[in-house]
Design an enzyme around this catalytic site. Structure first.
Site, short mmCIF file in Angstrom:
data_model
loop_
_atom_site.label_atom_id
_atom_site.label_comp_id
_atom_site.label_asym_id
_atom_site.label_seq_id
_atom_site.Cartn_x
_atom_site.Cartn_y
_atom_site.Cartn_z
N ASP A 94 -16.85 9.76 38.95
CA ASP A 94 -16.52 8.50 39.60
C ASP A 94 -15.20 8.67 40.35
OD1 ASP A 94 -14.63 8.50 37.62
OD2 ASP A 94 -15.44 6.79 36.54
N ASP A 148 -13.42 2.65 45.84
CA ASP A 148 -13.70 1.26 46.17
C ASP A 148 -12.78 0.34 45.40
OD1 ASP A 148 -14.85 1.92 43.70
OD2 ASP A 148 -16.30 0.30 43.84
N GLN A 191 -20.54 -3.31 46.87
CA GLN A 191 -19.87 -4.37 46.12
C GLN A 191 -20.31 -5.73 46.66
OE1 GLN A 191 -18.15 -4.23 43.41
NE2 GLN A 191 -17.39 -2.13 43.23
N GLY A 218 -19.58 -3.22 40.45
CA GLY A 218 -19.22 -4.61 40.19
C GLY A 218 -20.18 -5.36 39.30
N CYS A 306 -37.70 8.32 15.07
CA CYS A 306 -36.87 9.18 15.91
C CYS A 306 -36.95 10.62 15.44
CB CYS A 306 -35.42 8.70 15.89
SG CYS A 306 -34.30 9.69 16.91
#
Length: 379
Positions: A94, A148, A191, A218, A306
């Site tokens: 990111d 951003d 966004q 967002g 599982c």
């Protein structure tokens, strides 16, 4: 040539969800996919071999945290993030934007970038689109994210409008500063909060820049889940069908399925590892808190359905004992289970898309998991 390519394999006739494959310089992976988060170049308590064993072919690392420790220059000197952490699969980083806006109490947003304080020692720092690209180019991830602004939820329309416009300008600067487009793909981030007009404008701005992929930012920032789904409903149709779509920071089982049904391909979240450290598990029958006293003499697995390493070898009673004694091995076992659960869930989602029955799969899963019960304790 783009470093990232998306291949559409099938569209679910029942829901419109996409089965695809993303090709990167470090291998391919099928979508929809959940990406484990390795914030500091490690998935907490897991080895790269563990992550591979679960079936994951991509994980996420964090630009902001690696910038602070050990420093992107050291990672670059080591030969890049793949060599530094001994991971030969794909890596997404990111931009650091979310951490700047969520971890720092003091921040000042300017057109040039963001002034803020190091959350570790209080030092003054500055992060700009150009700096975010410099760091990620040094890290050498397969997929990079544009820098951003991450507005809070809720935010007034006028503030959000200015924020979206700034994010679009920053996206252009990121493209200009990106030095390795031949082996690192850069995604733009849409966004706009809960405002349809702003989401549409943000998508239009970014699509015009022809990124190899697009993220939806967002969301999962405090809004109700019906708001998230509504935003996805009116956002994904504006994103190119021939490029991957990534919903940032989403990792609860119900939201993964709902996001896939709305055309999302990639997801990530710290949720499974964070709650595992507190003894909270995702199981086929819903949420389980193994630290509770009723499991002290329960010698069965965390989840009867599982087949993960934890469930095949260790009991609820033993894992509870480890957690109460603050033994790291207990956290390792719960973390392994939760990550395996979500990776397996997405395998089942992909199979349901192949069979044109994702809507039916959602109903069955929600019923078994307990999401339909009024007393359900969801994530």
């Amino acid at each position: 040539m783009s470093a990232i390519k998306y291949e559409l394999i099938k569209t679910c006739k029942q829901t419109g969800a996409r089965l695809g494959r993303v090709h990167t310089p470090h291998g391919s992976f099928e979508t929809p996919v959940f990406m484990p988060v390795g914030t500091l170049a490690t998935v907490k308590t897991m080895s790269p071999e563990d992550i591979k064993q679960m079936g994951a072919n991509i994980l996420l690392s964090n630009t902001y945290h690696l910038w602070l420790r050990p420093g992107h220059d050291i990672v670059q000197e080591a030969g890049g993030l793949h060599k530094f952490m001994n991971w030969d699969g794909a890596i997404l980083t990111d931009s650091g934007g979310f951490q700047v806006f969520s971890l720092s109490e003091f921040r000042k947003i300017e057109e040039e970038g963001v002034h803020f304080r190091n959350h570790l020692n209080g030092d003054k720092l500055f992060l700009s689109p150009e700096k975010a690209m410099e760091i990620q180019n040094a890290l050498g991830s397969d997929i990079m994210m544009a820098f951003d602004e991450c507005p809070p939820y809720p935010a007034e329309y006028e503030y959000m409008k200015k924020s979206v416009e700034r994010t679009s300008r920053w996206a252009e600067r990121c493209l200009a500063a990106h030095k390795r487009p031949e082996d690192q793909g850069l995604f733009g981030i849409v966004q706009g909060g809960e405002y349809e007009e702003l989401r549409r404008q943000s998508a239009k701005d970014l699509v015009s820049l022809d990124f190899p992929g697009y993220a939806i930012g967002g969301l999962s920032v405090g809004e109700p889940k019906d708001v998230m789904n509504r935003v996805l409903d009116f956002t994904t149709p504006h994103l190119p069908a021939d490029k991957p779509r990534y919903l940032m920071g989403v990792g609860s089982p119900d939201s993964l399925i709902d996001g896939a049904m709305r055309g999302v391909d990639m997801f990530d979240c710290v949720l499974p590892t964070r709650i595992a450290r507190n003894g909270t598990l995702m199981t086929s029958e819903g949420r389980l808190v193994v630290k509770n006293a009723k499991y002290a003499r329960d010698f069965g697995p965390l989840d009867e359905n599982c087949d993960c390493y934890t469930c095949k070898n260790y009991s609820r009673a033993y894992i509870r004992h480890l957690l109460h004694c603050n033994e790291t091995f207990g956290i390792r076992l719960t973390t392994y289970h939760n990550l395996h659960f979500l990776i397996k869930l997405m395998e089942n989602v992909r199979q349901a898309i192949r069979e044109d029955r994702l809507g039916d799969f959602r109903e069955e899963f929600f019923e078994q998991y307990g999401f339909n019960r009024p007393d359900a304790k969801n994530f």
